[in-house]
Design an enzyme around this catalytic site. Structure first.
Site, mmCIF file in Angstrom:
data_model
loop_
_atom_site.group_PDB
_atom_site.id
_atom_site.type_symbol
_atom_site.label_atom_id
_atom_site.label_comp_id
_atom_site.label_asym_id
_atom_site.label_seq_id
_atom_site.Cartn_x
_atom_site.Cartn_y
_atom_site.Cartn_z
ATOM 1 N N GLY A 113 0.838 -1.363 -0.147
ATOM 2 C CA GLY A 113 -0.003 -0.341 0.124
ATOM 3 C C GLY A 113 0.754 1.104 0.166
ATOM 4 O O GLY A 113 1.918 1.149 0.214
ATOM 5 N N SER A 114 0.505 2.270 -0.532
ATOM 6 C CA SER A 114 0.419 3.707 -0.430
ATOM 7 C C SER A 114 0.647 4.509 0.709
ATOM 8 O O SER A 114 0.418 3.819 1.840
ATOM 9 C CB SER A 114 0.276 4.386 -1.589
ATOM 10 N N GLY A 115 1.719 5.415 1.162
ATOM 11 C CA GLY A 115 1.378 5.785 2.622
ATOM 12 C C GLY A 115 3.291 6.232 3.640
ATOM 13 O O GLY A 115 2.903 6.162 3.999
ATOM 14 N N HIS A 116 4.000 5.176 2.952
ATOM 15 C CA HIS A 116 5.245 5.132 3.535
ATOM 16 C C HIS A 116 6.400 5.376 2.338
ATOM 17 O O HIS A 116 7.229 4.731 2.762
ATOM 18 C CB HIS A 116 5.488 3.478 3.840
ATOM 19 N N ASP A 169 -1.171 -8.290 1.502
ATOM 20 C CA ASP A 169 0.119 -7.886 0.459
ATOM 21 C C ASP A 169 0.445 -9.603 -0.194
ATOM 22 O O ASP A 169 0.867 -10.385 -1.297
ATOM 23 C CB ASP A 169 1.052 -7.608 1.283
ATOM 24 N N HIS A 277 0.661 1.425 9.601
ATOM 25 C CA HIS A 277 -0.459 1.540 9.116
ATOM 26 C C HIS A 277 -2.158 2.600 10.518
ATOM 27 O O HIS A 277 -2.512 2.559 9.999
ATOM 28 C CB HIS A 277 -1.905 0.582 8.888
#
Length: 366
Positions: A113-116, A169, A277
């Site tokens: 996921g993005s945001g990292h 994932d 997250h």
């Protein structure tokens, strides 16, 4: 235009008394003098004003486009990168020199996921990742995107997938790997679960994948760049994944694009052991000095009770101090100043190298 209005008084039973709601908020476009003589705007504006006040501030356009626009900016910044055909539905960043099936080394692919950011697309390049697959914010990338990445960069040497230990994932990368194998590609997978915050047993899911995954990327990328076989690259990555431990600490939780800011942590509280997250951690405690926090984190990571790490007195180690998005470099360096001598003097561990900076974030978490 967002505006305010008087709220009606609400009656309460008992003595026919009336309780009045809190005074209306001042209009944002009026000075103190103007407010006294201003007539209230039409009813209905107050909820919108409150929503605007609570929504986290972000330097973005449409919240739904943040991942796409991040990738566009990344590729504009680094000429050695490009995105795959099918973008933006297929969100894959890859090395420009590794396209077309002619890549003559083991391809190393990761993602999630993005945001990292900068993980994972920011680590695509020589000696690191060959390609990175991005999902939406905090959402696993779809199987089709992962499979497209495998097809794009995998040559005769095969492909290693490095996956953080999260259910989505593991499921999506696993399905893509099986499909790629059925098409004749040589695929190996390494799962990284470096979280040391919670004691075993960790249930079915196991330990979460955290910032230690970056070190596994580095080991695997270096092995692949040296020309090692797929089996050897996978073995190096697996060994690294079993020798890395991480624990997170947060002063504030993250704010998703377009969402309101959480008030989960009070002004004098920190959270120990939370995930990338914003998942709940091991404990919420009162704010402590950085030296006390570092001592606690190292004690937990190196605990002989959990035995998560095969690192003991006399070992050599690499130390990574990672900011989660909003931690100033000054504070990270203050943590490093405590962590290095603590490892050397209290635990007898030689620190061969220190990486201090922002490597795997949780949006704007501090």
């Amino acid at each position: 235009r967002a505006s305010k209005g008087k709220k009606k008084a609400t009656g309460t039973r008992g003595g026919d008394s009336l309780r009045t709601a809190r005074p209306p908020l001042p209009h944002p476009n009026l000075s103190a003098g103007d407010r006294r003589g201003a007539r209230p705007p039409p009813p209905g504006g107050l909820p919108l004003l409150l929503a605007m006040a609570l929504q986290g501030k972000k330097l973005i356009n449409n919240p739904d486009d943040v991942v796409t626009e991040f990738i566009e900016g990344l590729v504009e910044t680094y000429p050695g990168l490009q995105y795959l055909d099918g973008f933006p539905e297929i969100k894959v960043v890859l090395r420009a020199d590794a396209v077309g099936g002619a890549y003559d080394k083991v391809a190393v692919i990761s993602g999630g996921g993005s945001g990292h950011e900068p993980a994972h697309a920011g680590f695509v390049g020589p000696g690191m990742l060959t390609a990175a697959v991005s999902g939406d914010v905090f959402a696993s990338p779809p199987v089709d995107s992962i499979l497209a990445a495998i097809r794009a960069v995998t040559g005769t040497m095969g492909c290693l997938l490095i996956i953080k230990n999260y259910t989505g994932d593991r499921l999506n990368f696993g399905l893509a790997a099986e499909q790629a194998k059925s098409e004749g590609y040589k695929i190996e997978m390494v799962i990284v679960g470096d979280d040391c915050a919670l004691p075993p047993p960790r249930g079915i899911a196991g330990r979460r994948g955290l910032a230690g995954t970056i070190l596994v990327h580095k080991v695997a990328g270096a092995a692949a760049d040296a020309g090692l076989s797929l089996a050897d690259v996978a073995a190096e990555a697996k060994h690294a994944s079993e020798a890395v431990g991480t624990m997170g600490v947060a002063l504030s939780v993250c704010t998703l694009p377009g969402q309101v800011t959480s008030d989960r942590l009070g002004p004098e509280q920190i959270e120990l052991g939370l995930g990338i997250h914003g998942e709940p951690g091991a404990a919420v405690v009162e704010l402590q000095t950085v030296d006390v926090v570092v001592e606690h984190v190292l004690k937990q990571i190196l605990s002989q009770e959990t035995q998560y790490l095969p690192i003991t007195r006399g070992s050599n180690a690499v130390l990574l101090i990672n900011g989660l998005g909003a931690t100033p470099v000054m504070e990270l360096m203050i943590a490093a100043r405590k962590a290095v001598p603590e490892l050397q003097l209290e635990y007898g561990i030689a620190v061969d190298r220190v990486y201090t900076g922002t490597f795997m974030t949780s949006l704007d978490m501090a």
